[in-house]
Design a protein around this motif. Structure first.
Motif, mmCIF file in Angstrom:
data_model
loop_
_atom_site.group_PDB
_atom_site.id
_atom_site.type_symbol
_atom_site.label_atom_id
_atom_site.label_comp_id
_atom_site.label_asym_id
_atom_site.label_seq_id
_atom_site.Cartn_x
_atom_site.Cartn_y
_atom_site.Cartn_z
ATOM 1 N N ILE A 203 29.528 48.724 53.880
ATOM 2 C CA ILE A 203 30.325 48.548 52.666
ATOM 3 C C ILE A 203 29.938 47.206 52.054
ATOM 4 N N ALA A 204 29.434 47.237 50.844
ATOM 5 C CA ALA A 204 29.090 46.014 50.114
ATOM 6 C C ALA A 204 29.348 46.302 48.638
ATOM 7 N N HIS A 205 28.375 46.897 47.959
ATOM 8 C CA HIS A 205 28.589 47.351 46.592
ATOM 9 C C HIS A 205 29.420 48.634 46.618
ATOM 10 N N LEU A 206 30.387 48.697 45.681
ATOM 11 C CA LEU A 206 31.281 49.863 45.633
ATOM 12 C C LEU A 206 31.281 50.503 44.248
ATOM 13 N N PHE A 221 46.071 49.339 42.759
ATOM 14 C CA PHE A 221 46.078 48.096 43.521
ATOM 15 C C PHE A 221 45.681 46.875 42.702
ATOM 16 N N VAL A 222 44.874 47.039 41.670
ATOM 17 C CA VAL A 222 44.457 45.876 40.899
ATOM 18 C C VAL A 222 45.396 45.603 39.735
ATOM 19 N N GLY A 223 46.444 46.402 39.611
ATOM 20 C CA GLY A 223 47.420 46.169 38.560
ATOM 21 C C GLY A 223 48.681 45.518 39.104
ATOM 22 N N HIS A 294 41.943 43.164 47.120
ATOM 23 C CA HIS A 294 40.598 42.563 47.060
ATOM 24 C C HIS A 294 39.523 43.654 47.053
ATOM 25 N N LEU A 295 39.653 44.630 47.936
ATOM 26 C CA LEU A 295 38.684 45.726 47.971
ATOM 27 C C LEU A 295 38.704 46.510 46.665
ATOM 28 N N SER A 296 39.892 46.686 46.099
ATOM 29 C CA SER A 296 39.999 47.404 44.828
ATOM 30 C C SER A 296 39.358 46.618 43.688
ATOM 31 N N GLN A 297 39.441 45.305 43.739
ATOM 32 C CA GLN A 297 38.761 44.473 42.738
ATOM 33 C C GLN A 297 37.255 44.712 42.766
ATOM 34 N N MET A 298 36.704 44.925 43.968
ATOM 35 C CA MET A 298 35.269 45.177 44.089
ATOM 36 C C MET A 298 34.876 46.488 43.410
ATOM 37 N N ILE A 299 35.750 47.485 43.512
ATOM 38 C CA ILE A 299 35.485 48.763 42.854
ATOM 39 C C ILE A 299 35.559 48.581 41.341
ATOM 40 N N ASP A 301 35.390 45.626 39.498
ATOM 41 C CA ASP A 301 34.498 44.622 38.917
ATOM 42 C C ASP A 301 33.031 44.822 39.256
ATOM 43 N N ARG A 302 32.765 45.702 40.239
ATOM 44 C CA ARG A 302 31.384 46.028 40.628
ATOM 45 C C ARG A 302 30.606 44.784 41.043
ATOM 46 N N VAL A 303 31.232 43.937 41.809
ATOM 47 C CA VAL A 303 30.575 42.722 42.281
ATOM 48 C C VAL A 303 31.155 42.353 43.638
ATOM 49 N N ILE A 304 30.330 41.741 44.493
ATOM 50 C CA ILE A 304 30.794 41.264 45.796
ATOM 51 C C ILE A 304 31.204 39.815 45.626
#
Length: 402
Positions: A203-206, A221-223, A294-299, A301-304
């Motif tokens: 799991i890295a890029h999502l 989750f990001v709201g 945090h994991l949802s932010q990665m989905i 924002d598409r950034v690690i």
């Protein structure tokens, strides 16, 4: 996201009905006795329960399996065994490595192959719910994301194993266990104590995670609705607020809650029904709501990157910048021996996301990077697949022996 397969299974339990889990008394008994007594020693292996304190005060539980069922002859001196550290994903604990029989689970295969095996249990899971001053009922106990797992938990267990063995460490991570390792190694942390690393279902890029239920959950989750809906710092999959939340998700068009395992993890090819039943009796485990945000932010924002506090002034206070720092995976030392194994049916570790991760290693020393693609594997096959020994684990053992 590693243990997000747990969300699937816990939804089966909590939403669709029935409880296949242990009753309260049995669960408490297991927590009092520990993994060694219940799942390792009973199979003929030596095992030690160990506790390690992180710099921010969390007391982590580990199991050490120092040798196989049939110790190798000493040959006139004590055999030096290479240490291997196993790190699980989110919403599960170290027990998930041990659900299959000894001939099929990775820790015991490694022990029988002559390795000194150490299993980590991440903060917040049932065996790692202690702190030097905080209690799990306090919101402050849950004020962390995977940034802290990378910055505190990983160094604590690495330092302990390195100090007690005097040897560099072979690392195995599954899912979220790969993310915290990649982030750590990219910052130069632990690499002086690291011999090699095997990253399973990384799991890295999502960016390409496209399961409807996960993407929908990530939007929640990001709201601000996250805090309003739960009002809880602990994300407990067995609790009523999470059950109610998942029921709401399952009413959305495009979400198939009648085939939840495939819906979230992809169609696993090689799971044994009895192993899945054992899984349900032991999992899922709590994590922090902040960690899932945090994991949802990665989905989204598409950034690690490190945790985004949502306001430029808050980010400035934490990072000295309006935006969270990005983890540059290409900074991982090019001579670090790596084995990366991923599946063609994995919905959480999508093939396209893994290919983007692999692009970060385009300058890696050619003889130090091994990549395995398994067409029929999905997320859970890497830790519970009945044929994982022949398909994946033999290659892990070969890497560590080299």
């Amino acid at each position: 996201m590693g243990g997000l397969l747990v969300i699937v299974l816990c939804v089966l339990v909590l939403v669709i009905g029935g409880s296949l889990g242990l009753d309260g008394a049995a669960r408490r008994s297991l927590e009092e006795i520990g993994i060694c007594a219940t799942s390792v020693i009973t199979r003929g292996y030596k095992c030690q329960e160990i506790h390690v304190t992180t710099k921010d005060g969390y007391i982590l539980n580990m199991q050490r399996i120092p040798e196989g069922r049939v110790p190798s002859p000493s040959g006139g001196g004590k055999k030096i065994r290479q240490p291997v550290l196993l790190q699980h994903g989110v919403l599960v604990d170290g027990m998930t490595w041990l659900l299959n029989p000894p001939e099929q689970n990775l820790p015991m295969i490694l022990a029988d192959q002559g390795f000194d095996v150490w299993i980590v249990n991440t903060r917040g899971t049932r065996f790692s719910r202690r702190h030097v001053s905080l209690d799990p009922v306090q919101p402050a106990f849950w004020n962390w994301s995977w940034d802290e797992l990378m910055a505190y938990d990983l160094p604590a267990v690495f330092d302990y194993v390195y100090t007690h063995t005097g040897q560099k460490i072979n690392y195995v991570g599954h899912s979220l266990g790969t993310l915290i390792a990649l982030a750590s190694f990219s910052e130069g942390s632990q690499v002086d104590k690291l011999k090699s690393a095997a990253l399973l279902s990384p799991i890295a890029h999502l960016s390409y995670m496209n399961t409807a239920l996960v993407v929908l959950a990530a939007k929640y989750f990001v709201g601000e609705i996250t805090t309003a809906f739960f009002g809880l710092a602990e994300f407990n999959p067995k609790g009523k607020p999470v059950s109610d939340f998942l029921k709401i998700l399952c009413t959305n068009p495009g979400v198939d809650c009648f085939d939840l395992l495939s819906e979230l993890t992809g169609k696993n090819c090689c799971l044994n029904a009895s192993t899945v039943d054992l899984f349900l009796k032991n999992e899922p485990q709590s994590t922090s709501t902040k960690n899932l945000v945090h994991l949802s932010q990665m989905i989204r924002d598409r950034v690690i990157a490190k945790y985004n506090y949502g306001r430029p002034d808050y980010n400035l206070m934490h990072y000295g910048n309006f935006f969270p720092p990005v983890y540059n995976i290409s900074n991982i030392p090019h001579d670090l021996p790596l084995f990366i194994s991923y599946g063609g049916k994995d919905a959480l570790s999508d093939v396209r996301d893994v290919q983007e991760l692999l692009d970060s290693f385009k300058y890696h020393d050619g003889d130090k990077l091994s990549v395995q693609y398994i067409k029929d594997y999905a997320h859970a096959d890497f830790i519970m697949g009945i044929d994982a020994k022949d398909v994946v684990y033999n290659q892990v053992v070969a890497l560590f022996k080299r």
